[in-house]
Design a protein around this motif. Structure first.
Motif, PDB file in Angstrom:
ATOM      1  N   TYR A  81      56.682  74.660  23.188  1.00 44.06           N
ATOM      2  CA  TYR A  81      56.565  75.863  22.369  1.00 44.06           C
ATOM      3  C   TYR A  81      55.482  75.681  21.304  1.00 44.06           C
ATOM      4  CZ  TYR A  81      60.938  77.595  24.351  1.00 44.06           C
ATOM      5  OH  TYR A  81      61.909  78.051  25.213  1.00 44.06           O
ATOM      6  N   GLU A  82      54.592  76.664  21.242  1.00 48.24           N
ATOM      7  CA  GLU A  82      53.623  76.765  20.154  1.00 48.24           C
ATOM      8  C   GLU A  82      54.158  77.830  19.213  1.00 48.24           C
ATOM      9  OE1 GLU A  82      51.125  74.853  19.632  1.00 48.24           O
ATOM     10  OE2 GLU A  82      50.040  75.884  18.052  1.00 48.24           O
ATOM     11  N   ILE A  99      49.217  69.019  27.264  1.00 52.22           N
ATOM     12  CA  ILE A  99      50.572  69.551  27.111  1.00 52.22           C
ATOM     13  C   ILE A  99      51.458  69.160  28.289  1.00 52.22           C
ATOM     14  CG2 ILE A  99      51.921  71.685  26.954  1.00 52.22           C
ATOM     15  CD1 ILE A  99      49.579  72.889  25.405  1.00 52.22           C
ATOM     16  N   MET A 114      53.245  71.481  18.207  1.00 54.33           N
ATOM     17  CA  MET A 114      53.795  71.682  19.551  1.00 54.33           C
ATOM     18  C   MET A 114      55.149  70.982  19.648  1.00 54.33           C
ATOM     19  SD  MET A 114      53.021  73.159  22.490  1.00 54.33           S
ATOM     20  CE  MET A 114      51.248  73.360  22.229  1.00 54.33           C
ATOM     21  N   TYR A 168      46.378  77.083  27.611  1.00 51.78           N
ATOM     22  CA  TYR A 168      46.845  75.819  27.061  1.00 51.78           C
ATOM     23  C   TYR A 168      46.646  74.644  28.015  1.00 51.78           C
ATOM     24  CZ  TYR A 168      48.928  78.632  23.388  1.00 51.78           C
ATOM     25  OH  TYR A 168      49.112  79.493  22.336  1.00 51.78           O
TER      26      TYR A 168
END
Length: 237
Positions: free
Chosen positions: A57-58, A88, A1, A83
């Protein structure tokens, strides 16, 4: 990540994510006026946004975003459904904090997000409000390297009384506080949060969680005019 600043050409993607999550979680408890107000805000920022955007961003997929005004006010903060509850949001917010020397942030939290912001260290400073159909609770995060401020709660009585009942601490007041006066002090500040949007906040040592005093702003009658005034009362700094 990976969490990075979002470039101007990708802001529209971040706004799409914000609108998508808003419609799923927040729109159901808003009036049509509130929904339209939020959509108008999103559309306005597509044209000429003055916000700073950060995204998680993944691989190449944007899965979370936050947008900050210049005066460190959070305007948008959304994580995609798949998510959420994975840390996150904290990851994004911690990245934002790296770019600001003063750790003072404000937000008008939606009803859905109040508990989320509390877990990030924010505290409510007044009751829920409604403006143009938008429901929100004003919240603030106030921290230094060693200290943080919190909202007064009646559970703070024991810690606060140990300070306010001490004659040395209260030498510049008419007298040390009784138990009843300490309870009234706490309740008066809780009421100030709703009436004025601010008040006195307990000062907490981050290393131990100990309440060491309070500080903040209160309204005082100064020469017949109600004006903001502050009086710190701390055991030690």
């Amino acid at each position: 990540m990976e969490v990075v600043r979002i470039s101007s050409d990708c802001i529209s993607i971040a706004l799409d994510l914000a609108l998508e999550v808003f419609m799923e979680y927040e729109a159901p408890v808003y009036s049509q006026e509130g929904i339209d107000e939020f959509k108008s805000f999103i559309d306005a920022n597509r044209v000429n946004s003055k916000l700073s955007f950060y995204g998680a961003y993944e691989v190449a997929e944007l899965v979370g975003m936050i947008a900050i005004r210049d005066y460190q006010h959070i305007s948008l903060f959304f994580i995609k459904t798949a998510y959420q509850r994975k840390g996150i949001g904290r990851l994004i917010f911690n990245r934002v904090r790296e770019d600001y020397e003063k750790q003072i942030f404000t937000v008008n939290s939606s009803p859905y997000a109040v508990d989320i912001y509390k877990r990030l260290g924010f505290m409510p400073i007044s009751a829920e409000r409604i403006t143009n159909g938008i429901k929100y609770t004003p919240m603030v995060l106030l921290e230094s390297e060693r200290l943080r401020l919190k909202r007064y709660e009646i559970d703070d009585f024991k810690a606060v009384y140990s300070i306010f009942s001490n004659p040395d601490t209260m030498k510049h007041y008419p007298h040390a506080f009784s138990k009843e006066e300490t309870i009234n002090w706490i309740n008066r500040n809780i009421k100030r949060y709703d009436d004025d949007g601010f008040g006195l906040w307990p000062v907490v040592l981050k290393s131990s969680g100990e309440v060491i005093g309070d500080c903040g702003i209160t309204m005082q009658n100064i020469n017949g005019e109600m004006l903001p005034e502050s009086k710190p009362s701390v055991k030690y700094i």
